[in-house]
Design a protein around this motif. Structure first.
Motif, PDB file in Angstrom:
ATOM      1  N   GLU A  32       0.806  -1.310  -0.104  1.00 49.88           N
ATOM      2  CA  GLU A  32      -0.137   0.070  -0.148  1.00 49.88           C
ATOM      3  C   GLU A  32       0.926   1.293  -0.132  1.00 49.88           C
ATOM      4  N   SER A  34       0.636   5.413   0.292  1.00 45.13           N
ATOM      5  CA  SER A  34       0.007   6.738   0.665  1.00 45.13           C
ATOM      6  C   SER A  34       0.753   7.887   0.390  1.00 45.13           C
ATOM      7  N   THR A  36       0.718  12.221   1.892  1.00 43.62           N
ATOM      8  CA  THR A  36       0.028  13.277   2.637  1.00 43.62           C
ATOM      9  C   THR A  36       0.971  14.573   2.499  1.00 43.62           C
ATOM     10  N   ASN A  53      -5.469  16.308   1.435  1.00 42.23           N
ATOM     11  CA  ASN A  53      -5.348  15.273   2.509  1.00 42.23           C
ATOM     12  C   ASN A  53      -6.616  14.494   2.627  1.00 42.23           C
ATOM     13  N   GLU A  56      -8.756  10.413  -1.182  1.00 42.16           N
ATOM     14  CA  GLU A  56      -8.293   9.136  -1.032  1.00 42.16           C
ATOM     15  C   GLU A  56      -6.972   9.139  -1.715  1.00 42.16           C
ATOM     16  N   ASN A  57      -5.697   9.323  -0.886  1.00 40.93           N
ATOM     17  CA  ASN A  57      -4.598   9.444  -1.301  1.00 40.93           C
ATOM     18  C   ASN A  57      -3.578   8.071  -1.194  1.00 40.93           C
ATOM     19  N   SER A  58      -4.388   7.161  -1.226  1.00 40.69           N
ATOM     20  CA  SER A  58      -3.449   5.596  -1.263  1.00 40.69           C
ATOM     21  C   SER A  58      -3.851   4.914  -2.464  1.00 40.69           C
ATOM     22  N   ARG A  59      -3.007   3.823  -2.477  1.00 39.75           N
ATOM     23  CA  ARG A  59      -3.506   2.950  -3.439  1.00 39.75           C
ATOM     24  C   ARG A  59      -2.695   1.569  -3.500  1.00 39.75           C
TER      25      ARG A  59
END
Length: 155
Positions: A32, A34, A36, A53, A56-59
C-alpha cells in the motif's frame, strides 16, 4: 577499558551494524502506498492542504519476487504513473533517491523523492514543482508504503 578506547571501538563497529540491518531487497507481495501533503503553493499563494489530504491518497500495488530484488526500481515504477523520465541515483541498500521529469498537454515539471526503505515499508519526502497552464505549483509531502501480505490482488 578506557573511555576513549570504547568510543573508538563503537565508532569502528557502528557502520557495520547499520549495514547489516539495511535490506537490499523488499518483501514481494501486496503493498500500500499513501501520500500526505504538508505544503501546497500555487503561484505565490499558500493553499490549505486539508482538501488534498481528505481525498483518497492511497493505492495498492504488487511487487513481484523479481522486482523485490531491486527495490528502488520497483518503487520508481509504481510512482511513475505518467511514464515520466526517471533520473535515479545509483541504488544504495535502504535508500530511495530519484526524480521524475514529466510533461503532457496540461502540465510539465519534476518530482523528487528522497527517503529510506526496509524489507516491509518505505517513506520518502516528495517535492513536486509543476507548471500548469503557466502557473507554478509546488507540492511538498510524504509518501509512505507498507507491505500488506504475500498475495497480490489484481491491479
Amino acid at each position: 577499558m578506557s573511555k576513549p578506547l570504547i568510543i573508538s571501538l563503537i565508532a569502528l563497529v557502528a557502520p557495520f551494524a547499520v549495514a547489516a540491518d539495511t535490506p537490499d531487497t523488499v518483501t514481494p507481495g501486496q503493498w500500500e502506498m499513501s501520500m500526505t501533503f504538508t505544503s501546497v503553493t500555487v503561484g505565490d499563494q499558500a493553499m490549505p492542504v486539508d482538501t488534498l489530504n481528505s481525498r483518497e491518497n492511497s493505492r495498492n500495488f504488487c511487487i513481484t519476487p523479481e522486482e523485490a530484488k531491486t527495490p528502488q526500481q520497483a518503487f520508481v515504477k509504481r510512482s511513475n504513473t505518467k511514464k515520466c523520465k526517471v533520473n535515479a541515483a545509483p541504488p544504495v541498500p535502504g535508500i530511495l533517491a530519484y526524480t521524475l521529469d514529466c510533461a503532457d498537454d496540461e502540465a510539465a515539471g519534476s518530482l523528487a523523492f528522497n527517503g529510506t526503505y526496509t524489507a516491509a515499508s518505505y517513506q520518502a519526502d516528495m517535492v513536486a514543482d509543476v507548471a500548469m497552464s503557466g502557473t507554478k505549483v509546488r507540492m511538498i509531502g510524504v509518501m509512505k508504503g507498507r507491505h500488506l501480505g504475500p498475495k497480490c490482488a489484481a491491479e
